[in-house]
Design a protein around this motif. Structure first.
Motif, PDB file in Angstrom:
ATOM      1  N   GLU A 196      14.033 -23.942  -0.040  1.00  0.00           N
ATOM      2  CA  GLU A 196      15.352 -24.072  -0.656  1.00  0.00           C
ATOM      3  C   GLU A 196      15.637 -25.468  -1.202  1.00  0.00           C
ATOM      4  O   GLU A 196      16.480 -25.636  -2.078  1.00  0.00           O
ATOM      5  N   THR A 197      14.929 -26.488  -0.734  1.00  0.00           N
ATOM      6  CA  THR A 197      15.135 -27.850  -1.225  1.00  0.00           C
ATOM      7  C   THR A 197      14.246 -28.176  -2.414  1.00  0.00           C
ATOM      8  O   THR A 197      14.345 -29.239  -2.999  1.00  0.00           O
ATOM      9  N   GLY A 198      13.304 -27.240  -2.755  1.00  0.00           N
ATOM     10  CA  GLY A 198      12.367 -27.477  -3.841  1.00  0.00           C
ATOM     11  C   GLY A 198      11.003 -27.927  -3.342  1.00  0.00           C
ATOM     12  O   GLY A 198      10.052 -27.999  -4.107  1.00  0.00           O
ATOM     13  N   LEU A 199      10.898 -28.249  -2.060  1.00  0.00           N
ATOM     14  CA  LEU A 199       9.622 -28.659  -1.471  1.00  0.00           C
ATOM     15  C   LEU A 199       8.656 -27.481  -1.485  1.00  0.00           C
ATOM     16  O   LEU A 199       9.027 -26.360  -1.162  1.00  0.00           O
ATOM     17  N   GLU A 200       7.405 -27.742  -1.900  1.00  0.00           N
ATOM     18  CA  GLU A 200       6.395 -26.682  -1.898  1.00  0.00           C
ATOM     19  C   GLU A 200       5.404 -26.947  -0.775  1.00  0.00           C
ATOM     20  O   GLU A 200       4.866 -28.049  -0.661  1.00  0.00           O
ATOM     21  N   ILE A 201       5.199 -25.931   0.082  1.00  0.00           N
ATOM     22  CA  ILE A 201       4.246 -26.042   1.191  1.00  0.00           C
ATOM     23  C   ILE A 201       3.362 -24.801   1.202  1.00  0.00           C
ATOM     24  O   ILE A 201       3.608 -23.851   0.467  1.00  0.00           O
ATOM     25  N   ARG A 202       2.350 -24.808   2.054  1.00  0.00           N
ATOM     26  CA  ARG A 202       1.493 -23.629   2.239  1.00  0.00           C
ATOM     27  C   ARG A 202       1.936 -22.937   3.518  1.00  0.00           C
ATOM     28  O   ARG A 202       2.151 -23.591   4.540  1.00  0.00           O
TER      29      ARG A 202
END
Length: 191
Positions: A161-167
């Motif tokens: 939701e904050t725009g952070l991309e993770i796996r």
């Protein structure tokens, strides 16, 4: 009288004051010479808490630093605007503002109402300490497909939701809350 810290006692995450500026130690390395009479030196990788600048300096083992006038106060994130990022001090209920330069990568973990620790130097807010883990909602991720595990790693990209991309693991779906490590920026489990 202020407490003094010897350079040789400075370890990772130690806070100290140098030239009337607060610093945080990121790495510490002690070099002991083999020759007689040689001085023990301490090489420190440090971050200026006012400007966020990172650099290395070498000190003699006996050099002393003052303990800085730093306080951690609980605060909740309110909102951001052209003036900066606004937090509500949970003890005094006053609004404290941090500039964008000070925020750095913390923005990837902040949602409205998030509880953090604000760092105050001589009474003025200068930075923030995030909790070890934050809970964020998965805003977008592709559905996991059976057979995607040929490489042994069974993860897929997810945008939070904050725009952070993770796996994340294949079983995580959009709308689910996940626990994210603020230190290594990775998936730490379901929330």
């Amino acid at each position: 009288m202020a407490v003094l810290i010897d350079a040789i006692d400075v370890k990772k995450r130690t806070l100290f004051e140098l030239d009337n500026t607060p610093f945080s130690c990121l790495e510490a390395e002690v070099n002991t010479p083999t020759a007689r009479g040689g001085q023990t030196l301490v090489r420190l990788k440090i971050r200026n808490l006012l400007t966020n600048a990172v650099f290395e300096r070498t000190f003699k083992a006996g050099e002393k630093f003052k303990e800085p006038d730093l306080q951690l106060v609980p605060a909740s994130y309110l909102y951001s605007d052209g003036n900066g990022y606004h937090f509500l001090d949970q003890e005094t209920f006053e609004t404290l503002t941090l500039a964008e330069e000070v925020m750095g990568s913390a923005l990837d973990f902040l949602i409205e109402g998030a509880l953090v620790e604000l760092l105050k130097y001589n009474g003025n807010p200068v930075g923030l300490e995030l909790p070890m883990y934050v809970e964020l909602t998965v805003a977008h991720t592709e559905p996991g497909v059976r057979g995607d595990s040929s490489s042994g790693t069974v993860t897929k990209p997810a945008t939070l939701e904050t725009g952070l991309e993770i796996r994340v693991p294949l079983f995580i779906k959009e709308g689910e809350k996940v626990k994210v490590s603020t230190e290594n920026r990775g998936f730490a489990g379901r929330a």
